[in-house]
Design an enzyme around this catalytic site. Structure first.
Site, PDB file in Angstrom:
ATOM      1  N   PHE A 147      43.600  45.787  35.505  1.00 52.90           N
ATOM      2  CA  PHE A 147      42.649  46.578  34.723  1.00 52.90           C
ATOM      3  C   PHE A 147      42.487  45.909  33.369  1.00 52.90           C
ATOM      4  O   PHE A 147      43.430  45.835  32.583  1.00 52.90           O
ATOM      5  CB  PHE A 147      43.083  48.040  34.531  1.00 52.90           C
ATOM      6  CG  PHE A 147      41.987  48.835  33.861  1.00 52.90           C
ATOM      7  CD1 PHE A 147      40.980  49.426  34.601  1.00 52.90           C
ATOM      8  CD2 PHE A 147      41.910  48.918  32.471  1.00 52.90           C
ATOM      9  CE1 PHE A 147      39.928  50.101  33.981  1.00 52.90           C
ATOM     10  CE2 PHE A 147      40.866  49.600  31.846  1.00 52.90           C
ATOM     11  CZ  PHE A 147      39.874  50.189  32.607  1.00 52.90           C
ATOM     12  N   ASP A 232      47.018  39.805  28.618  1.00 47.54           N
ATOM     13  CA  ASP A 232      46.348  41.016  28.161  1.00 47.54           C
ATOM     14  C   ASP A 232      47.424  42.054  27.847  1.00 47.54           C
ATOM     15  O   ASP A 232      47.967  42.702  28.740  1.00 47.54           O
ATOM     16  CB  ASP A 232      45.376  41.538  29.231  1.00 47.54           C
ATOM     17  CG  ASP A 232      44.665  42.822  28.785  1.00 47.54           C
ATOM     18  OD1 ASP A 232      45.101  43.423  27.788  1.00 47.54           O
ATOM     19  OD2 ASP A 232      43.691  43.218  29.458  1.00 47.54           O
ATOM     20  N   LYS A 261      43.874  48.828  21.466  1.00 45.11           N
ATOM     21  CA  LYS A 261      44.476  50.164  21.464  1.00 45.11           C
ATOM     22  C   LYS A 261      45.286  50.459  20.192  1.00 45.11           C
ATOM     23  O   LYS A 261      44.708  50.806  19.180  1.00 45.11           O
ATOM     24  CB  LYS A 261      45.332  50.349  22.712  1.00 45.11           C
ATOM     25  CG  LYS A 261      44.477  50.365  23.999  1.00 45.11           C
ATOM     26  CD  LYS A 261      45.276  50.879  25.167  1.00 45.11           C
ATOM     27  CE  LYS A 261      44.588  50.661  26.500  1.00 45.11           C
ATOM     28  NZ  LYS A 261      43.604  51.677  26.832  1.00 45.11           N
TER      29      LYS A 261
END
Ligand SMILES: Cc1ncc(COP(=O)(O)O)c(C=O)c1O
Length: 405
Positions: A147, A232, A261
């Site tokens: 993801f 990531d 984030k």
């Protein structure tokens, strides 16, 4: 309970969304109106322990005082310049973020997906200019069940059909291999490969932790084959796993790091591509950009986030409380929990399907005053703010035991 912020009830506000808000989410039926630390409060004044922390965007808790103060200070002075001009906050942010991660240069963006897109563009440019891949032939190798976000290019290499169905045609140039499989990776990387792009721990897939040695193997393989390793760490990074970065568990330094984030402190979207100078140095004026990327408010908040991480306190808390989390989950094995994977304050918990779906468990926990999110049917994910206390964590585990009984 504090004074209500609205006269409308939760039920009324949920009903009001239906005709006017795109249905791309299926939220739990709670309407949050306030938050502080690890706790949120709904419009009726009911309090809930937040065990999701905005998918790790709230690692430092809701409205962390140091971060709110940095944001207020900046709001009173300068908020946006665009990159047409310099601003007085960006140099410090880039310097300190590079130092924190052990890399050289920073490309500031806003959302996680933008950081991923930017990392892909930088890797392709590097492949053509430095590695010598023939024009438009560059490939990027990714893992199944990944993801990395929701843009058209990113869903082009997703293996989740719900994320892809109806959104083609897709961007070419990606090869998908099984996660945690070095032999498959070895077979997929060739002279056209610009980069291997991976999550060091696959978050959305259910907190899948690769075998010890996998990340070291990826580092060795990418170096030997002459391509970049892009990690990531948008969800796994910035303290979540008990280290600043999840790759540190294997002492691996990637060529390119994607952050997002928690970098925005739960206040503003802040993301970044962080890389060595010989990689990020391929970008020249006009080739890439963002109106909001690197804005002074984002830089001020991002710098305050880096400052919190420089203390080591949050990484330490995640590591120490991670022991409590693992112990609590181990005690639930056979009592509604059929398996779990955890590192630091991050866990994917597989629920016995006879005890309920992940969604049903989430709804029952909501009634017990605990917020979690399901993923992949019967798995729930626990990722509280790293400011959670041992008692709060034990309370959340107790609530899980209760709803599984
Ligand atoms: C590993 C990873 N990469 C990228 C993203 C995308 O971030 P954003 O939602 O900010 O675009 C996410 C979001 O969950 C993520 O977990």
């Amino acid at each position: 309970m504090t004074a209500p912020v609205t006269t409308r009830s939760s039920a009324d506000l949920i009903r009001a969304e239906e005709p006017v808000l795109a249905h791309n989410y299926h939220p739990l039926p709670v309407v949050v109106a306030r938050a502080e630390g690890t706790w949120v409060e709904d419009v009726e004044g009911r309090r809930y322990l937040d065990m999701l922390a905005g998918y790790s965007a709230l690692n430092f808790g809701h409205r962390n005082p140091a971060l709110i103060e940095a944001a207020h200070r900046q709001l009173d002075r300068l908020t946006l310049t665009s990159r047409a001009f310099h601003n007085d906050k960006l140099a410090e942010f880039a310097e300190r973020l590079a130092r924190l991660t052990g890399l050289d240069m920073v490309l500031p963006m806003n959302t996680g997906a933008e950081a991923v897109e930017s990392g892909i563009k930088v890797a392709r440019k590097w492949a053509y200019e430095v590695k010598g891949v023939p024009a438009d032939q560059a490939t990027i190798v990714v893992a199944a069940e990944n993801f990395h976000g929701r843009t058209t290019t990113i869903v082009s290499f997703s293996t989740d059909e719900t994320a892809r169905q109806g959104f083609g045609p897709f961007t070419p140039g990606f090869r998908i291999v099984p996660y945690n499989d070095l032999a498959a990776l070895e077979a997929a990387v060739d002279e056209t490969t610009a980069a291997v792009l991976l999550e060091p721990i696959q978050g959305e897939a259910g907190v899948l932790i690769p075998d010890d040695g996998y990340l070291t193997g990826v580092r060795e393989l990418t170096r030997r084959k002459g391509c970049l390793f892009i990690a990531d760490e948008i969800q796994s990074g910035l303290g979540r796993t008990g280290r600043t970065l999840a790759v540190e568990h294997e002492a691996v330094v990637p060529d390119v790091l994607l952050l997002g984030k928690a970098l925005g402190g739960g206040i503003v979207p802040v993301s970044a591509v962080v890389a060595r100078r010989d990689v990020l140095g391929v970008l020249r004026p006009g080739e890439h950009g963002s109106t909001f990327g690197g804005n002074p408010l984002a830089a001020a908040v991002g710098t305050a986030v880096v400052e919190l991480l420089e203390t080591g306190e949050f990484q330490r808390r995640a590591a120490e409380l991670g022991v409590v989390l693992r112990g609590g989950l181990a005690a639930l094995l056979g009592k509604g929990v059929v398996g779990f994977r955890a590192r630091g304050l991050w866990a994917g918990v597989d629920i016995d399907p006879t005890a309920g779906t992940g969604r049903e468990i989430g709804e029952r926990l909501l009634r017990e005053g605990v917020l979690v999110k399901d993923t992949h049917g019967s798995t729930i994910r626990l990722a509280p703010p790293l400011t959670i206390t041992p008692d709060e964590l034990t309370g959340a585990l107790g609530a899980l035991e209760k709803v599984l009984a």
